[in-house]
Write a protein that holds these residues in place. Structure first.
Motif, PDB file in Angstrom:
ATOM      1  N   LEU A  71      43.184  17.853 -19.724  1.00 11.02           N
ATOM      2  CA  LEU A  71      43.647  16.235 -19.980  1.00 11.02           C
ATOM      3  C   LEU A  71      44.314  16.138 -21.057  1.00 11.02           C
ATOM      4  O   LEU A  71      45.157  15.376 -21.295  1.00 11.02           O
ATOM      5  CB  LEU A  71      42.476  15.437 -19.342  1.00 11.02           C
ATOM      6  CG  LEU A  71      42.201  15.080 -17.969  1.00 11.02           C
ATOM      7  CD1 LEU A  71      40.931  14.401 -18.102  1.00 11.02           C
ATOM      8  CD2 LEU A  71      43.323  14.494 -17.117  1.00 11.02           C
ATOM      9  N   GLN A  85      47.830  14.763 -21.656  1.00  6.88           N
ATOM     10  CA  GLN A  85      48.166  13.520 -22.340  1.00  6.88           C
ATOM     11  C   GLN A  85      49.078  13.872 -23.573  1.00  6.88           C
ATOM     12  O   GLN A  85      49.960  13.128 -23.591  1.00  6.88           O
ATOM     13  CB  GLN A  85      46.948  13.055 -22.854  1.00  6.88           C
ATOM     14  CG  GLN A  85      46.928  11.896 -23.554  1.00  6.88           C
ATOM     15  CD  GLN A  85      45.674  11.363 -23.969  1.00  6.88           C
ATOM     16  OE1 GLN A  85      44.900  11.996 -25.047  1.00  6.88           O
ATOM     17  NE2 GLN A  85      45.138   9.964 -23.808  1.00  6.88           N
ATOM     18  N   HIS A 107      40.106   8.301 -14.136  1.00  5.86           N
ATOM     19  CA  HIS A 107      41.119   7.849 -14.865  1.00  5.86           C
ATOM     20  C   HIS A 107      42.566   8.254 -14.469  1.00  5.86           C
ATOM     21  O   HIS A 107      42.754   9.028 -13.683  1.00  5.86           O
ATOM     22  CB  HIS A 107      40.922   8.619 -16.173  1.00  5.86           C
ATOM     23  CG  HIS A 107      39.886   8.346 -16.950  1.00  5.86           C
ATOM     24  ND1 HIS A 107      39.641   8.761 -18.134  1.00  5.86           N
ATOM     25  CD2 HIS A 107      38.810   7.573 -16.707  1.00  5.86           C
ATOM     26  CE1 HIS A 107      38.359   8.596 -18.497  1.00  5.86           C
ATOM     27  NE2 HIS A 107      37.904   7.536 -17.573  1.00  5.86           N
ATOM     28  N   GLU A 108      43.363   7.138 -14.781  1.00  8.10           N
ATOM     29  CA  GLU A 108      44.746   7.192 -14.623  1.00  8.10           C
ATOM     30  C   GLU A 108      45.426   8.480 -14.835  1.00  8.10           C
ATOM     31  O   GLU A 108      46.333   9.066 -13.963  1.00  8.10           O
ATOM     32  CB  GLU A 108      45.412   5.915 -15.372  1.00  8.10           C
ATOM     33  CG  GLU A 108      46.387   5.378 -14.165  1.00  8.10           C
ATOM     34  CD  GLU A 108      46.848   4.029 -14.876  1.00  8.10           C
ATOM     35  OE1 GLU A 108      47.542   3.227 -14.130  1.00  8.10           O
ATOM     36  OE2 GLU A 108      46.472   3.943 -16.067  1.00  8.10           O
ATOM     37  N   LEU A 109      45.156   9.008 -16.070  1.00  6.19           N
ATOM     38  CA  LEU A 109      45.589   9.960 -16.610  1.00  6.19           C
ATOM     39  C   LEU A 109      45.170  11.409 -15.720  1.00  6.19           C
ATOM     40  O   LEU A 109      46.153  12.325 -15.497  1.00  6.19           O
ATOM     41  CB  LEU A 109      44.990  10.518 -18.030  1.00  6.19           C
ATOM     42  CG  LEU A 109      45.462  11.615 -18.802  1.00  6.19           C
ATOM     43  CD1 LEU A 109      46.827  11.476 -19.151  1.00  6.19           C
ATOM     44  CD2 LEU A 109      44.700  11.694 -19.944  1.00  6.19           C
ATOM     45  N   GLU A 130      44.982  11.194 -12.578  1.00  2.00           N
ATOM     46  CA  GLU A 130      45.647  11.167 -11.162  1.00  2.00           C
ATOM     47  C   GLU A 130      46.970  11.425 -11.680  1.00  2.00           C
ATOM     48  O   GLU A 130      47.575  12.368 -10.680  1.00  2.00           O
ATOM     49  CB  GLU A 130      45.612   9.629 -10.800  1.00  2.00           C
ATOM     50  CG  GLU A 130      46.284   9.473  -9.390  1.00  2.00           C
ATOM     51  CD  GLU A 130      46.098   7.972  -8.814  1.00  2.00           C
ATOM     52  OE1 GLU A 130      45.593   7.309  -9.550  1.00  2.00           O
ATOM     53  OE2 GLU A 130      47.205   7.667  -8.148  1.00  2.00           O
ATOM     54  N   LEU A 131      47.698  11.143 -12.775  1.00  2.00           N
ATOM     55  CA  LEU A 131      48.908  11.403 -13.075  1.00  2.00           C
ATOM     56  C   LEU A 131      49.059  13.144 -13.236  1.00  2.00           C
ATOM     57  O   LEU A 131      49.936  13.575 -12.653  1.00  2.00           O
ATOM     58  CB  LEU A 131      49.148  10.587 -14.416  1.00  2.00           C
ATOM     59  CG  LEU A 131      50.665  10.859 -14.923  1.00  2.00           C
ATOM     60  CD1 LEU A 131      51.606  10.368 -13.895  1.00  2.00           C
ATOM     61  CD2 LEU A 131      50.701  10.146 -16.189  1.00  2.00           C
ATOM     62  N   LEU A 173      51.092   5.223 -18.898  1.00  2.00           N
ATOM     63  CA  LEU A 173      50.481   6.070 -17.856  1.00  2.00           C
ATOM     64  C   LEU A 173      50.833   5.583 -16.322  1.00  2.00           C
ATOM     65  O   LEU A 173      51.442   6.156 -15.748  1.00  2.00           O
ATOM     66  CB  LEU A 173      49.172   6.525 -17.956  1.00  2.00           C
ATOM     67  CG  LEU A 173      48.615   7.226 -19.295  1.00  2.00           C
ATOM     68  CD1 LEU A 173      47.098   7.492 -19.047  1.00  2.00           C
ATOM     69  CD2 LEU A 173      49.211   8.683 -19.189  1.00  2.00           C
ATOM     70  N   LEU A 219      53.343   7.107 -13.395  1.00  2.00           N
ATOM     71  CA  LEU A 219      52.713   7.469 -12.389  1.00  2.00           C
ATOM     72  C   LEU A 219      53.488   6.479 -11.141  1.00  2.00           C
ATOM     73  O   LEU A 219      53.933   7.373 -10.217  1.00  2.00           O
ATOM     74  CB  LEU A 219      51.242   7.023 -12.237  1.00  2.00           C
ATOM     75  CG  LEU A 219      50.302   7.531 -10.862  1.00  2.00           C
ATOM     76  CD1 LEU A 219      50.475   9.175 -10.765  1.00  2.00           C
ATOM     77  CD2 LEU A 219      49.040   6.963 -10.847  1.00  2.00           C
TER      78      LEU A 219
END
Lengths: 258, 362
Positions: free
Chosen positions: A36, A40, A204-206, A208-209, B25, B29
């Motif tokens: 991650l 990131q 976390h969004e991270l 999913e992204l 983010l 997305l």
């Protein structure tokens, strides 16, 4: 074998299984965190930074508009909001930029070494405070080495640790059983905690992204690259718009051919 | 004494701003997820509507489309009626198609499809499917130039053609005939019909190079043989004027007819003239002449409208009809080109002599 001895054997098997499981989970969690943080870093270097730039251009345009219509309350409000947004984005992007470089690729060999070290040096196996302390220190060194993908150091630490002084030898049955039971309890609790951390991380969004991007890349596309192109295009549009707003009467493009 | 549970700490902490949903983010997305839906058919949509535009406006050469014209025709047109209520129905039909094409292309531009910038800009100038808007015209031309220039390495003759056009007219960049010539030639040599036409045009007028009628004719011929209406017209004109070849009226009429049949209005008008004068192997025939002027007039060609008005006033090839004459004079006058003043003159004459004609009803 005496029944107590059988019981002890069973407990120690359980303990070994749990240790294995906990070590695996620790590895999974640690690796996930590293993945991650690598992602990131990559994201903020590209799209993240560009989004901040985009918001900056938006703010500039809003400011010019507000300047051109000083009586328009909405315009003033929009300018303020745009500036806020730009500041937030810059902060978010900047914060990540200041953080240290991400670690390099983690190889399977490194992962294996980590497991070995974790099993060997796990503080939960300590019976005295001094030993626990020593193990904590060693484990921390192993963690840092793992984050840097430094296989060599992990192996050196394993050697340095030496033989496991806590390998239970010669204690009486009762004491060994109690120790085993305690350790099992600790391990269970630790396992739960790791699971909890894992699922938190995955929400976390991270995450999913990262998964979305990985899936797309597996199919051959380049979503980060496309995203960068898209943001650059938007920035380009804003620049042109701003340029046109600040120039005095732009001469109309010349006529048409034919 | 509580057992101390060691936590395996990573020196890299995740961003703690988790609850405030990291905007950077989240935006990424959302964009990535959306992109995966829309990007699939962008190319197809662009192609379809660009082709529609190219077909109707003949690759942008035709500039007859003025939406302001429609509102002045007075009569409402009923899309579902069998009989064309309005004599300008063909023009109206085309304008409706262009409006639709514009909406789709603008949508593509908003989605970030860079190729669409050029055509959207073009439409904002000529009132082709959207009201004229100079600001947006300038804006999109600049966007178009940047995008096209950045993508000039792609093997796409349309990109080269569009880029050349921008250079030729100084849109979004400095006017530069040499660059225009370079890119038109590159595009033409890879088979782009429209670029071939423009290349012939540049050779004919000596833009970015010396006048060369033979090369002009060569490129016009290339495009004409592939069915490019305006190139056919220009080729016909070269034959008529005897530039780059021997004056050849029959050839001239041949190409005018080919273009006219595809709805090229200037060719239609020239063909109408040819019939009126009985040249190029044609027998003088006012009825045929009137027919072709009518076709051009219905498509909004001012000069043809003026001539048609004249035909109706004097009963040439059609039954004399002052009302229709006035109608066509009025249409021509509205176009705001140099035709207008002449047409205004004819119109006021006819009104003077025929007080029963109601101007507001034309």
């Amino acid at each position: 074998m005496l029944p107590e001895e059988q019981e002890l054997a069973r407990l120690e098997t359980d303990q070994a299984t749990l240790e294995e499981r906990v070590t695996s989970s620790e590895l999974e969690l640690e690796t996930l965190k590293i993945e991650l943080s690598q992602f990131q870093y990559r994201y903020y270097q590209g799209p993240g930074r560009l989004y901040a730039e985009l918001d900056d251009w938006e703010a500039r345009i809003a400011m010019v508009e507000a300047g051109m219509h000083p009586d328009d309350v909405d315009a003033q409000f929009r300018a303020q909001a745009a500036e806020e947004q730009a500041r937030r984005s810059a902060e978010e992007a900047g914060m990540i930029e200041k953080s240290p470089l991400p670690p390099p690729e983690i190889t399977p060999e490194t992962k294996q070494a980590f497991r070995k070290a974790a099993k060997l040096m796990h503080p939960d196996r300590a019976t005295t405070d001094a030993e626990r302390e020593r193990r904590n220190v060693m484990m921390a060194k192993v963690n840092r080495a793992y984050e840097s993908g430094d296989l060599e150091t992990i192996e050196k630490l394993i050697v340095e640790f030496g033989q496991d002084p806590e390998a239970i030898q010669g204690d009486d049955l009762g004491a060994r059983m109690i120790k085993a039971i305690r350790r099992i309890a600790q391990l269970r609790s630790r396992a739960e905690e790791i699971d909890k951390q894992l699922s938190e991380t995955r929400s976390h969004e991270l995450y999913e992204l990262m998964v979305t991007v990985q899936q797309a890349e597996a199919l051959g596309s380049d979503p980060i690259g496309d995203l960068v192109q898209e943001i650059l295009r938007q920035i380009s549009e804003r620049k042109i718009k701003l340029e046109m707003m600040t120039l005095t009467q732009d001469p109309i493009g010349k006529g048409l051919s034919a | 004494m509580t057992e101390y549970l060691p936590v395996v700490k990573s020196s890299q902490q995740l961003s703690t701003k988790i609850d405030t949903a990291s905007t950077l983010l989240g935006r990424g997305l959302a964009t990535i997820q959306n992109k995966q839906l829309t990007i699939a058919d962008q190319d197809a949509r662009y192609r379809k509507y660009r082709d529609t535009y190219d077909r109707i406006t003949d690759y942008g050469w035709e500039r007859r489309f003025n939406p302001e014209l429609l509102s002045k025709t007075g009569k409402q047109f009923d899309l579902f009626s069998d009989e064309p209520v309005n004599a300008l129905q063909p023009l109206i039909d085309q304008t409706i198609q262009l409006t639709d094409a514009f909406r789709q292309l603008k949508q593509l531009a908003d989605e970030g499809y860079g190729k669409a910038y050029f055509i959207v800009a073009r439409m904002y100038w000529g009132g082709q499917g959207v009201a004229k808007n100079v600001e947006k015209y300038n804006f999109f031309n600049k966007c178009a130039f940047q995008w096209l220039f950045n993508h000039r390495e792609l093997i796409d003759s349309e990109i080269w053609r569009d880029l050349a056009y921008l250079y030729q007219n100084g849109l979004g960049t400095q006017q530069d005939d040499e660059q225009a010539f370079y890119w038109f030639r590159k595009s033409a040599e890879s088979g782009n019909i429209s670029a071939q036409g423009y290349l012939g045009w540049m050779y004919e007028r000596g833009r970015g190079l010396k006048v060369d009628s033979e090369m002009a004719a060569f490129w016009y011929q290339n495009a004409a043989e592939q069915g490019h209406p305006t190139a056919q017209y220009y080729l016909g004109k070269m034959y008529q004027d005897g530039r780059g070849m021997d004056q050849e009226y029959t050839q001239s009429v041949f190409w005018y007819r080919k273009a006219a049949e595809q709805g090229q209005t200037q060719a239609q008008a020239h063909l109408g003239c040819a019939y009126a004068e009985g040249v190029g192997g044609l027998k003088r025939d006012y009825k045929q002449s009137a027919y072709w002027f009518q076709r051009a007039a219905e498509l909004g060609y001012a000069s043809a409208q003026l001539t048609l008005g004249d035909y109706y006033e004097y009963g040439r090839g059609v039954e004399q009809n002052n009302k229709k004459a006035a109608y066509w004079y009025q249409r021509a006058a509205e176009q705001g080109e140099s035709i207008s003043s002449i047409s205004q003159g004819f119109l006021s004459d006819i009104i003077k002599n025929n007080p029963d004609i109601d101007l507001s009803n034309l």
